[in-house]
Design a protein around this motif. Structure first.
Motif, short mmCIF file in Angstrom:
data_model
loop_
_atom_site.label_atom_id
_atom_site.label_comp_id
_atom_site.label_asym_id
_atom_site.label_seq_id
_atom_site.Cartn_x
_atom_site.Cartn_y
_atom_site.Cartn_z
N ALA B 160 31.49 104.60 -132.31
CA ALA B 160 31.33 104.69 -130.86
C ALA B 160 31.37 106.14 -130.44
O ALA B 160 32.28 106.88 -130.82
N SER B 161 30.36 106.55 -129.71
CA SER B 161 30.42 107.86 -129.06
C SER B 161 30.14 107.63 -127.59
O SER B 161 29.30 106.80 -127.23
N GLY B 162 30.86 108.33 -126.74
CA GLY B 162 30.69 108.12 -125.30
C GLY B 162 31.16 106.73 -124.89
O GLY B 162 32.06 106.16 -125.51
N ASP B 163 30.54 106.22 -123.86
CA ASP B 163 30.94 104.91 -123.33
C ASP B 163 29.66 104.10 -123.08
O ASP B 163 29.07 104.15 -122.00
N ALA B 164 29.24 103.38 -124.09
CA ALA B 164 27.96 102.67 -124.00
C ALA B 164 28.00 101.59 -122.91
O ALA B 164 27.03 101.41 -122.18
N ALA B 165 29.13 100.90 -122.80
CA ALA B 165 29.22 99.80 -121.82
C ALA B 165 29.00 100.33 -120.40
O ALA B 165 28.21 99.77 -119.63
N ALA B 166 29.70 101.40 -120.09
CA ALA B 166 29.56 101.96 -118.74
C ALA B 166 28.15 102.46 -118.50
O ALA B 166 27.55 102.21 -117.44
N SER B 169 25.72 99.68 -117.88
CA SER B 169 25.84 99.00 -116.58
C SER B 169 25.18 99.80 -115.47
O SER B 169 24.81 99.23 -114.45
N ALA B 300 22.01 104.97 -123.21
CA ALA B 300 22.96 104.21 -124.05
C ALA B 300 22.20 103.40 -125.09
O ALA B 300 21.09 102.91 -124.82
N ARG B 302 23.25 100.35 -127.92
CA ARG B 302 24.23 99.50 -128.62
C ARG B 302 23.47 98.71 -129.68
O ARG B 302 22.44 98.11 -129.39
N ASN B 331 25.67 108.06 -125.47
CA ASN B 331 26.53 106.87 -125.60
C ASN B 331 25.94 105.92 -126.63
O ASN B 331 24.98 105.20 -126.35
N GLU B 333 26.88 103.01 -129.55
CA GLU B 333 27.90 102.12 -130.11
C GLU B 333 27.25 101.25 -131.17
O GLU B 333 26.19 100.66 -130.92
#
Lengths: 154, 722
Positions: B160-166, B169, B300, B302, B331, B333
């Protein structure tokens, strides 16, 4: 049972059970191992040899069936140290990588020279599609076959 | 012949024909099963007919009484072996007749040894076993599956790098798609084969393997022998593609059979037996979610992959690993989960991870491009990674832009129509597709030796030795070129010896690492020899020959080891390429043809233009098979492989392969390793399935996300038109 086969112009007497395939007789008893076993079911072409000049699959023939017939394996193709033009062309065009399907490819390719195969690359591909090459050397194989055909070799 | 063009000097890079070519086209090259051994007996494995089972009874009485049979080994009479201590997956968990547990269909339950192959085969058919079998699981897509994150597998499961979920969204555009790839079997044309010969406590094993040192280590451990007592020889290997990278159960079983009978024993797997106990590419189910701005900038990624392993060992198909490094994105993941099935353990297969993962990621990129109304190539350029997104390090070299440009131009990508289905030729729908290709550059510790001998007439002969392997990749040839170049000798005076554990150790022929690893060692040892002679002022062939003739035995032997050193981690190291394909689909029949493929690849220094091109061709041919043909079918009732043969397991034949226009882009990489090479054995397969899938969509408007793309999926609507 004893059987005398004519292999590459020489008589070879073997003692084989009737169920022994020509392929296993060549490899295990005559110690002529150029002819390869890939599938043992006539599906891959690695065991292609010539019987009376025509290509056949040695895994689908029983050794005892071939008395009196002229069998040619890859070992019988070169004239002494001089390679058959097809062998030289396979080297030149890198028509193989691992080399395991190569004997079957070359025996098929040499037989093809005397078959009614069309002139185009697509015709050659079709005529050579009974010989699997898992290394994927197909373009080199086609180039080798075409070079030899265009040079008029037999 | 063409070699004459280079005289008797073949500088590194020249398209020299294979040094073992003559042996291979005359049949003089002896593969494992062809080594003549006096008095050799034949062993045939009896495979289980059940999975997820226990053996209730096994009857060997008929077999034992048959002519020529000298031994039938089962779990009832096989000697107990030391507990397995190997670390998966390089040392596999094996099934060696140690108990009554049957994990997979085709697992060895008996080994019959007889004086001829026919007698052993016949007797093997007379061994009967009964099983207490529970219903097997044979497909990762089953209800209530138990997924888990492997703790110690061959690759790190999550990143995981950054915040893929955020980021997802808030993304302006988002797509999320699922892609699947089936079980695929390697099917080298040469089956696995082993000959075991004991002489007292000394053991020689002839084995068709990508890793002689690995076989030696596994056998030594399995039988509690000092490694020095075991010699493994593998001079010619009829293809490997990953299945011969591990030592599977039949190898120790051949050794065991030889020990128990006191005979030299030859054991060759049948084609059917190549399915099950010697690994396969794992089935995968991959979900790729991409978030992007409207201009195509990825915000992002994922990538979630589920693949199977066996009940007794974790093997991870690292499908999402490619996503960690391919495109610039803050981001990212990735996750990998395993599901246990009642099948043999899967394994490495040509570009493990990259082949399966690039199908999913690159198809998703195409789907995003369409959503955005962008050209697929433009989207990739928009997200070009200047540094490795995973490590943040610079690439040792990266010429992907040039690959895109050259391949697109040669292909004529500019003629592509923005609307799918726009190109027709009578009943034939034409489509274009493209994808990025990539493979990491690996390197392992390797060693080599060189022995230089004066011939007494002013010439020098060199013998270079290393326990590497030539699985068709051209190792004999390129190592000869490297040595000749470093020594300043004609290639005819260099003899390369490989494939024997008595030679200096080298790593497995896997991971596209041989040139980088063993090649660096070969060059290092040759340079070291030159340095020694130069210390005495011998710096040219004539003075070197004179120097050698003054040495004891007129000879000099040098041995050296080569491995990555300080500063080696400063760069991310990958080969890259771009592949473009045209497909022609018969609208009535659904038949898919691939008339041409154009690819450009940058892989550092190319050691031999001819053999290297063959490596690319081979990889691309595998990509065509993966895209359109290959799938191993398993009977869900018995876990038995239903197409365990070369008729029903479809691999590309000559007529399946259209015009291939593949080339290398010149790339000078001073950082990657001492000889400036990147691996080329695996990159060819990567990207091809996605490019073909994209081209099929371009032709038909049907997006097939489930490999292989067979005509039923176009006619019956197995894909989705969106």
């Amino acid at each position: 049972m004893p059987v005398t086969l004519r292999i590459n112009g020489r008589p070879v007497t073997l003692d084989v059970e009737p169920r022994v395939t020509l392929l296993d007789a060549l490899r295990e008893q005559a110690l002529l191992t150029a002819t390869k076993k890939g599938c043992d079911h006539g599906q891959c072409g690695a065991c292609t040899i010539h019987v009376d000049g025509r290509r056949q699959l040695a895994c689908l023939i029983l050794a005892v069936m071939l008395a009196e017939r002229e069998i040619t394996t890859l070992e019988g193709l070169a004239a002494g140290d001089e390679l058959h033009p097809m062998q030289a062309a396979f080297i030149e065009h890198d028509g193989f990588q691992c080399g395991y399907c190569t004997p079957g490819q070359i025996m098929s390719a040499v037989a093809l020279l005397n078959e009614p195969c069309g002139d185009s690359d697509d015709d050659v591909k079709e005529c050579m599609s009974g010989n699997l090459c898992r290394c994927g050397a197909y373009p080199g194989i086609v180039a080798a076959v075409q070079q030899v055909r265009r040079a008029g070799a037999r | 012949m063409s070699d004459a063009v280079f005289g008797n000097r073949a500088p590194v890079g020249a398209p020299m024909s294979r040094v073992d070519g003559r042996l291979k086209v005359t049949g003089a090259a002896r593969y494992t099963a062809e080594i003549p051994i006096e008095g050799v007996h034949h062993a045939v494995i009896v495979g289980s007919t059940a999975a997820n089972a226990r053996i209730l009874d096994i009857d060997t009485s008929i077999a034992e009484g048959m002519p020529g049979v000298v031994k039938v080994l089962t779990h009832r009479n096989a000697p107990k072996l030391p507990a397995q201590v190997g670390k998966p997956p390089a040392s596999r968990v094996l099934t060696l007749l140690q108990d009554d547990v049957v994990h997979y269909n085709g697992q060895p339950v008996a080994v019959v040894v007889a004086d001829t192959l026919e007698r052993a085969t016949d007797a093997a058919h007379r061994v009967t076993a009964t099983y207490d079998a529970r219903e097997p699981l044979t497909d990762i897509r089953h209800a209530g599956r138990k997924e888990y994150r492997p703790e110690s597998a061959n690759k790190e499961a999550d990143s995981a790098s950054g915040d893929a979920a955020a980021a997802l969204s808030h993304a302006e555009e988002r797509i999320s798609r699922e892609y699947t790839t089936p079980i695929e079997n390697h099917n080298p044309i040469e089956p696995h084969a082993t000959i075991a010969v004991w002489e007292g406590d000394q053991l020689t094993v002839y084995d068709t393997t990508q890793y002689v040192v690995g076989v030696r280590n596994t056998i030594a451990k399995t039988f509690g022998l000092p490694a020095d007592n075991v010699r493994v020889v593998s001079r010619f290997i009829g293809g490997g593609f990953g299945t011969k990278g591990s030592t599977w159960s039949h190898v120790p079983l051949a050794v065991l059979a030889a020990r128990e009978t006191g005979k030299p024993v030859k054991l060759v797997l049948t084609r059917r037996q190549m399915f099950g106990s010697t690994g396969a590419r794992a089935q995968t189910e991959q979900r790729v979610t991409l978030g992007a701005r409207r201009d195509g900038t990825l915000v992002a990624i994922r990538h979630e992959s589920v693949s199977y392993t066996s009940r007794y060992e974790d093997y991870l198909e690292p499908a999402a690993v490619i996503t960690r490094s391919l495109y610039a994105c803050p981001n990212i993941e990735t996750t990998h989960r395993l599901v246990q099935l009642d099948l043999g353990t899967p394994t490495f297969q040509r570009a493990p991870g990259e082949a399966t993962g690039s199908f999913a990621l690159e198809c998703a990129m195409d789907e995003l491009a369409e959503r955005l109304g962008m050209d697929p190539l433009e989207l990739r350029l928009k997200n070009y990674a200047e540094r490795d997104p995973e490590s943040g390090k610079p690439f040792s070299s990266k010429s992907l832009r040039e690959c895109y440009r050259v391949a697109a131009e040669r292909f004529g990508w500019a003629r592509r129509k923005a609307t799918p289905g726009a190109m027709q030729d009578g009943d034939i729908a034409i489509g274009y597709g493209m994808a990025t290709a990539t493979y990491p550059t690996n390197r392992s510790k390797a060693s080599a030796s060189v022995t230089l001998t004066s011939d007494g007439r002013g010439g020098i002969d060199a013998v270079v030795q290393t326990a590497s392997q030539d699985i068709g990749t051209g190792t004999y040839t390129v190592m000869t070129q490297l040595a000749a170049d470093a020594l300043g000798l004609p290639v005819e005076r260099v003899r390369m010896e490989l494939g024997d554990t008595r030679l200096p150790p080298s790593p497995s022929s896997g991971g596209s690492q041989t040139a980088a690893s063993t090649g660096s060692a070969v060059e290092a040892v040759c340079r070291e020899a030159c340095v020694r002679m130069a210390a005495d002022g011998a710096t040219d062939p004539a003075s070197m020959a004179a120097w050698l003739s003054r040495q004891p035995g007129r000879t000099l032997t040098v041995r050296a080891e080569s491995k990555a050193g300080k500063g080696d981690d400063d760069y991310a190291k990958h080969a890259f390429g771009a592949v473009f394909v045209e497909v022609r689909v018969d609208r009535a029949l659904g038949e898919i043809r691939v008339p041409r493929i154009v690819g450009a690849y940058a892989a550092g220094r190319i050691l031999n233009a001819k053999t290297a091109l063959s490596q690319l061709i081979g990889g691309v041919v595998w990509g065509v098979g993966m895209a359109l043909e290959e799938k191993t079918l398993v009977d869900p009732r018995t876990a038995r492989y239903m197409n365990a043969n070369l008729e029903e397991y479809h691999v590309p034949v000559n007529a399946d392969i259209g015009a291939l226009d593949l080339q290398f882009i010149a790339e000078d990489d001073p950082h990657v390793n001492p000889i400036g090479v990147k691996g080329i054995g695996e990159i060819g397969i990567t990207g091809v399935p996605a490019a073909i899938a994209g081209a099929v969509y371009d032709a038909t408007r049907i997006r097939v996300r489930e490999l292989p793309i067979t005509l039923d999926k176009l006619i019956m609507g197995g894909g989705s038109a969106d």
